[in-house]
Design a protein around this motif. Structure first.
Motif, PDB file in Angstrom:
ATOM      1  N   PRO A 175     -60.709   6.525 -50.834  1.00  0.00           N
ATOM      2  CA  PRO A 175     -61.096   5.270 -50.165  1.00  0.00           C
ATOM      3  C   PRO A 175     -62.277   4.621 -50.901  1.00  0.00           C
ATOM      4  O   PRO A 175     -63.145   5.317 -51.438  1.00  0.00           O
ATOM      5  N   ASP A 176     -62.303   3.315 -50.910  1.00  0.00           N
ATOM      6  CA  ASP A 176     -63.347   2.579 -51.626  1.00  0.00           C
ATOM      7  C   ASP A 176     -64.751   3.014 -51.228  1.00  0.00           C
ATOM      8  O   ASP A 176     -65.634   3.117 -52.066  1.00  0.00           O
ATOM      9  N   GLU A 177     -64.965   3.302 -49.954  1.00  0.00           N
ATOM     10  CA  GLU A 177     -66.318   3.645 -49.482  1.00  0.00           C
ATOM     11  C   GLU A 177     -66.812   5.004 -49.988  1.00  0.00           C
ATOM     12  O   GLU A 177     -67.998   5.303 -49.897  1.00  0.00           O
ATOM     13  N   LEU A 178     -65.927   5.820 -50.539  1.00  0.00           N
ATOM     14  CA  LEU A 178     -66.338   7.128 -51.058  1.00  0.00           C
ATOM     15  C   LEU A 178     -66.387   7.183 -52.590  1.00  0.00           C
ATOM     16  O   LEU A 178     -66.842   8.175 -53.157  1.00  0.00           O
ATOM     17  N   ARG A 179     -65.948   6.139 -53.239  1.00  0.00           N
ATOM     18  CA  ARG A 179     -65.819   6.176 -54.694  1.00  0.00           C
ATOM     19  C   ARG A 179     -67.148   6.379 -55.421  1.00  0.00           C
ATOM     20  O   ARG A 179     -67.207   7.103 -56.403  1.00  0.00           O
ATOM     21  N   GLY A 180     -68.204   5.762 -54.970  1.00  0.00           N
ATOM     22  CA  GLY A 180     -69.496   5.895 -55.640  1.00  0.00           C
ATOM     23  C   GLY A 180     -70.002   7.323 -55.634  1.00  0.00           C
ATOM     24  O   GLY A 180     -70.414   7.858 -56.664  1.00  0.00           O
ATOM     25  N   ARG A 181     -69.975   7.943 -54.462  1.00  0.00           N
ATOM     26  CA  ARG A 181     -70.445   9.326 -54.359  1.00  0.00           C
ATOM     27  C   ARG A 181     -69.583  10.266 -55.194  1.00  0.00           C
ATOM     28  O   ARG A 181     -70.079  11.142 -55.886  1.00  0.00           O
ATOM     29  N   LEU A 182     -68.280  10.093 -55.102  1.00  0.00           N
ATOM     30  CA  LEU A 182     -67.385  10.964 -55.860  1.00  0.00           C
ATOM     31  C   LEU A 182     -67.480  10.702 -57.363  1.00  0.00           C
ATOM     32  O   LEU A 182     -67.334  11.626 -58.160  1.00  0.00           O
ATOM     33  N   ALA A 183     -67.762   9.473 -57.753  1.00  0.00           N
ATOM     34  CA  ALA A 183     -67.937   9.165 -59.170  1.00  0.00           C
ATOM     35  C   ALA A 183     -69.150   9.906 -59.728  1.00  0.00           C
ATOM     36  O   ALA A 183     -69.135  10.375 -60.867  1.00  0.00           O
ATOM     37  N   GLY A 184     -70.201  10.033 -58.912  1.00  0.00           N
ATOM     38  CA  GLY A 184     -71.385  10.786 -59.336  1.00  0.00           C
ATOM     39  C   GLY A 184     -71.066  12.246 -59.570  1.00  0.00           C
ATOM     40  O   GLY A 184     -71.495  12.848 -60.561  1.00  0.00           O
TER      41      GLY A 184
END
Length: 184
Positions: free
Chosen positions: A100-109
């Motif tokens: 989901p878009d809202e989790l992409r930043g954290r998972l990208a890290g």
């Protein structure tokens, strides 16, 4: 990841002039897969592709460690690079289909951390084992460990093996969400 051993490997094969080829081989395999990646759209079992490609990397690395032929070593490293790119392309597809878009930043890290630290730790392992044993044993054992660990994890992650882009619940949900956004 045997890159730390390349200078020693080239010397061991009496081909110090080929050191650049060692460094280029994995990239060449990656480029070949990238240029011929159109087939990926038609293959729906992305999880299986990731697992098999990761095992392909390990087998190619192990085979390279068993050879005393420069051409075979370079070929195996090229196959390893191709396998790595197949894995990367399918992992990227799974990422785009399910996160989901809202989790992409954290998972990208987290993903960036694994991409930056993993290969360096692999080089440390390869160099440490080579200094304690032989270069051949280090490379071959590293490749075989990769195959065994990936196979072991695949046993405990059956959803990964069965991941089908057309039927996976997360992929279907994300596809519907994106479709609804486009219609709005």
């Amino acid at each position: 990841m045997p890159m730390a051993l390349y200078p020693f490997w080239a010397d061991e094969l009496q081909a110090p002039w080929a050191l650049g080829m060692f460094y280029a081989a994995i990239t060449v395999g990656s480029v070949v897969v990238t240029l011929t990646s159109g087939w990926i759209r038609a293959y729906r079992f992305h999880g299986r592709a990731v697992i098999l490609a990761a095992m392909g990397w390990g087998l190619a690395i192990a085979a390279s460690g068993l050879s005393n032929s420069l051409i075979i070593v370079l070929f195996c490293l090229t196959v390893a690079g191709a396998s790595d790119m197949v894995s990367a392309l399918f992992r990227g597809a799974i990422w785009n289909q399910t996160i989901p878009d809202e989790l992409r930043g954290r998972l990208a890290g987290i993903e960036l951390l694994s991409y930056s630290v993993g290969p360096l730790l692999g080089q440390l392992r390869a160099a440490s084992v080579a200094s304690a044993t032989t270069l051949s044993f280090s490379v071959t054992s590293g490749g075989l460990m990769c195959v065994v660990v990936v196979g072991f994890l695949a046993l405990f992650l059956p959803k990964m093996w069965k991941y089908d882009v057309q039927t996976n619940e997360f992929a279907v949900r994300e596809r519907e969400i994106r479709k609804n956004r486009e219609l709005s």
